[in-house]
Design an enzyme around this catalytic site. Structure first.
Site, PDB file in Angstrom:
ATOM      1  N   HIS A  56      29.633   1.005 -10.873  1.00  0.00           N
ATOM      2  CA  HIS A  56      28.576   1.076 -11.643  1.00  0.00           C
ATOM      3  C   HIS A  56      27.394   1.512 -10.942  1.00  0.00           C
ATOM      4  O   HIS A  56      27.076   1.399  -9.969  1.00  0.00           O
ATOM      5  CB  HIS A  56      28.409  -0.205 -12.569  1.00  0.00           C
ATOM      6  CG  HIS A  56      29.566  -0.230 -13.363  1.00  0.00           C
ATOM      7  ND1 HIS A  56      29.512  -1.461 -14.218  1.00  0.00           N
ATOM      8  CD2 HIS A  56      30.900   0.272 -13.509  1.00  0.00           C
ATOM      9  CE1 HIS A  56      30.927  -1.465 -15.052  1.00  0.00           C
ATOM     10  NE2 HIS A  56      31.510  -0.533 -14.564  1.00  0.00           N
ATOM     11  N   GLU A  58      24.230   0.006 -10.972  1.00  0.00           N
ATOM     12  CA  GLU A  58      23.664  -0.833 -10.411  1.00  0.00           C
ATOM     13  C   GLU A  58      24.277  -1.074  -8.870  1.00  0.00           C
ATOM     14  O   GLU A  58      23.471  -1.223  -8.076  1.00  0.00           O
ATOM     15  CB  GLU A  58      23.713  -2.148 -11.081  1.00  0.00           C
ATOM     16  CG  GLU A  58      23.275  -1.958 -12.512  1.00  0.00           C
ATOM     17  CD  GLU A  58      24.204  -2.115 -13.610  1.00  0.00           C
ATOM     18  OE1 GLU A  58      24.162  -2.414 -14.660  1.00  0.00           O
ATOM     19  OE2 GLU A  58      24.959  -1.090 -13.340  1.00  0.00           O
ATOM     20  N   CYS A  81      26.647  -5.538 -16.882  1.00  0.00           N
ATOM     21  CA  CYS A  81      27.866  -6.335 -17.596  1.00  0.00           C
ATOM     22  C   CYS A  81      27.866  -7.613 -16.752  1.00  0.00           C
ATOM     23  O   CYS A  81      27.579  -8.032 -15.540  1.00  0.00           O
ATOM     24  CB  CYS A  81      29.202  -5.649 -17.192  1.00  0.00           C
ATOM     25  SG  CYS A  81      29.445  -5.127 -15.607  1.00  0.00           S
ATOM     26  N   THR A 167      31.916  32.061 -42.314  1.00  0.00           N
ATOM     27  CA  THR A 167      32.628  31.511 -41.042  1.00  0.00           C
ATOM     28  C   THR A 167      33.698  32.610 -40.588  1.00  0.00           C
ATOM     29  O   THR A 167      34.063  32.740 -39.460  1.00  0.00           O
ATOM     30  CB  THR A 167      33.191  30.212 -41.082  1.00  0.00           C
ATOM     31  OG1 THR A 167      34.473  30.337 -42.146  1.00  0.00           O
ATOM     32  CG2 THR A 167      32.080  29.197 -41.552  1.00  0.00           C
ATOM     33  N   ALA A 168      34.326  33.112 -41.629  1.00  0.00           N
ATOM     34  CA  ALA A 168      35.116  34.602 -41.143  1.00  0.00           C
ATOM     35  C   ALA A 168      35.218  35.375 -42.308  1.00  0.00           C
ATOM     36  O   ALA A 168      34.755  35.346 -43.448  1.00  0.00           O
ATOM     37  CB  ALA A 168      36.500  33.720 -41.053  1.00  0.00           C
ATOM     38  N   ARG A 213      36.638  24.969 -20.554  1.00  0.00           N
ATOM     39  CA  ARG A 213      36.875  26.179 -20.017  1.00  0.00           C
ATOM     40  C   ARG A 213      35.555  26.652 -18.997  1.00  0.00           C
ATOM     41  O   ARG A 213      35.217  27.788 -18.654  1.00  0.00           O
ATOM     42  CB  ARG A 213      37.172  27.250 -20.556  1.00  0.00           C
ATOM     43  CG  ARG A 213      38.498  27.109 -21.254  1.00  0.00           C
ATOM     44  CD  ARG A 213      39.192  28.759 -21.981  1.00  0.00           C
ATOM     45  NE  ARG A 213      38.215  28.745 -23.126  1.00  0.00           N
ATOM     46  CZ  ARG A 213      38.402  28.353 -24.286  1.00  0.00           C
ATOM     47  NH1 ARG A 213      39.390  27.424 -24.804  1.00  0.00           N
ATOM     48  NH2 ARG A 213      37.626  28.836 -25.438  1.00  0.00           N
ATOM     49  N   SER A 234      49.441  16.926 -41.572  1.00  0.00           N
ATOM     50  CA  SER A 234      50.089  15.797 -42.537  1.00  0.00           C
ATOM     51  C   SER A 234      51.466  16.229 -42.753  1.00  0.00           C
ATOM     52  O   SER A 234      52.359  15.207 -42.831  1.00  0.00           O
ATOM     53  CB  SER A 234      49.386  15.899 -43.908  1.00  0.00           C
ATOM     54  OG  SER A 234      48.023  15.712 -43.908  1.00  0.00           O
ATOM     55  N   LEU A 307      39.202  20.896 -44.127  1.00  0.00           N
ATOM     56  CA  LEU A 307      38.984  19.573 -43.242  1.00  0.00           C
ATOM     57  C   LEU A 307      37.658  19.177 -43.066  1.00  0.00           C
ATOM     58  O   LEU A 307      36.953  18.020 -43.208  1.00  0.00           O
ATOM     59  CB  LEU A 307      39.774  19.644 -42.033  1.00  0.00           C
ATOM     60  CG  LEU A 307      39.974  18.190 -40.938  1.00  0.00           C
ATOM     61  CD1 LEU A 307      40.388  17.218 -41.914  1.00  0.00           C
ATOM     62  CD2 LEU A 307      40.767  18.744 -39.944  1.00  0.00           C
TER      63      LEU A 307
END
Length: 374
Positions: A56, A58, A81, A167-168, A213, A234, A307
């Site tokens: 960590h 610290e 922690c 978008t397209a 990438r 689904s 979606l």
């Protein structure tokens, strides 16, 4: 003087925050944390958490400081922690080092810590303060904080559109709406995420890889951490030949179908799980809860209009990142969201714009829905 001390405190905490940010692409599922040790106004040690399972912040700062840590002040972006996980408690290490004072930007939202680290330090005679630059500290770990506080991951939705919100093309053709700078920025968003999520419609239409990438040097890491790739499917139409299952990294297909067993051989890196359904589709909230239980902090959504619209309408999106390209694509081109039922002004979904900037010829808009609790 008091003002000068406050100014110095902010300067050293800012340094700790910059260190914590170096862990942006490597610490998952742990939080990004930085620590600076200061004695007589001079930095004697510093460190940041670089990788889950590693030391960590610290501990690294204490190692660098050595004996100089005795009597020093520790500036740490998250409460040390107090429990034993993959590493020993940092609170104990600070106590053993002889630190005189600890200033934490915020308390740890993890119920296993939740103020116990600061109490342990205080009980040992160390002066403790908390809350310095807490807003900036919370911004470093939106996913970890939300998961600990609500049991859900932080959801960031990425969209790319033309100037007229498309978008397209009607044919589905969409490569490439945005330029190189915007596409590289999307790679950075993927790299910081725990999971990249899409829908089966996108997989079948575009056959994307959905992976990171970028080179290690670009991210400042020794090892590229590929986020989990999640496909909501689904009816379990996921093709075993999909690119998303062929590139390095794990894939999780979430379905409501009972044919899970037959898809177990979808690929050596592909897991299929059945989740709860809602109106004949994967229950989005249940899917996110499942991911949170798997220590997924930040979910990066790159999906189609249906979606994406469902996530937004169900109030599950914390941040929207829209890349707007200087193109006009016309009335027949596809829109950003499918949002049935928005017929009056009272139904609109309002956004608070947090940031607007140029990326090459494109504009990136970062906004939060008004219902967001982050």
């Amino acid at each position: 003087m008091k003002h000068q001390e406050s100014y110095q405190d902010r300067q050293f905490m800012q340094r700790a925050l910059r260190l914590a940010n170096k862990g942006l692409y490597g610490t998952d599922p742990n939080p990004r944390v930085g620590c600076v040790l200061v004695k007589d106004g001079v930095v004697v040690g510093e460190g940041w958490h670089q990788k889950a399972g590693g030391p960590h912040a610290e501990i690294l700062a204490l190692r660098q400081a050595g004996e100089k840590a005795r009597g020093a002040t520790a500036y740490v972006t998250l409460e040390p922690c107090s429990h034993t996980g993959k590493t020993p408690p940092c609170a104990d290490a600070l106590i053993d080092s002889g630190i005189a004072k600890v200033i934490a930007a915020m308390q740890d939202p993890n119920p296993q810590v939740a103020g116990q680290g600061l109490k342990r330090l205080q009980a040992s005679g160390i002066e403790v303060k908390s809350g310095l630059m807490e807003v900036q500290a919370r911004a470093l770990n939106p996913g970890f904080i939300k998961r600990m506080e609500t049991g859900l991951p932080f959801v960031r939705m990425k969209m790319a559109m033309s100037l007229d919100g498309r978008t397209a093309m009607a044919s589905g053709e969409s490569q490439w709406i945005t330029g190189d700078a915007a596409r590289r920025d999307v790679q950075l968003l993927r790299a910081r995420s725990s999971a990249v999520l899409t829908g089966i419609a996108t997989v079948l239409a575009d056959d994307p890889s959905m992976n990171v990438r970028l080179a290690k040097k670009e991210l400042g890491v020794d090892e590229i951490r590929q986020p989990l790739r999640v496909v909501l499917d689904s009816k379990l139409r996921f093709p075993v030949s999909a690119k998303i299952a062929e590139v390095e990294g794990e894939v999780l297909v979430m379905t409501i179908s009972n044919d899970v067993v037959s898809k177990k051989d979808a690929g050596k890196s592909c897991q299929v799980v059945r989740v709860e359904e809602k109106e004949g589709r994967v229950d989005l909230r249940a899917a996110l809860q499942y991911l949170a239980e798997k220590e997924i902090n930040e979910v990066h959504v790159e999906a189609g209009a249906v979606l994406s619209g469902a996530f937004l309408q169900q109030q599950l999106v914390d941040e929207v990142v829209v890349y707007m390209a200087p193109h006009i694509m016309g009335d027949e081109a596809r829109g950003l969201f499918t949002l049935p039922g928005l017929s009056q002004m009272k139904d609109i979904i309002s956004l608070n714009i947090q940031d607007v900037r140029m990326l090459g010829k494109d504009i990136r808009i970062t906004a939060t829905p008004e219902y967001s609790s982050i």
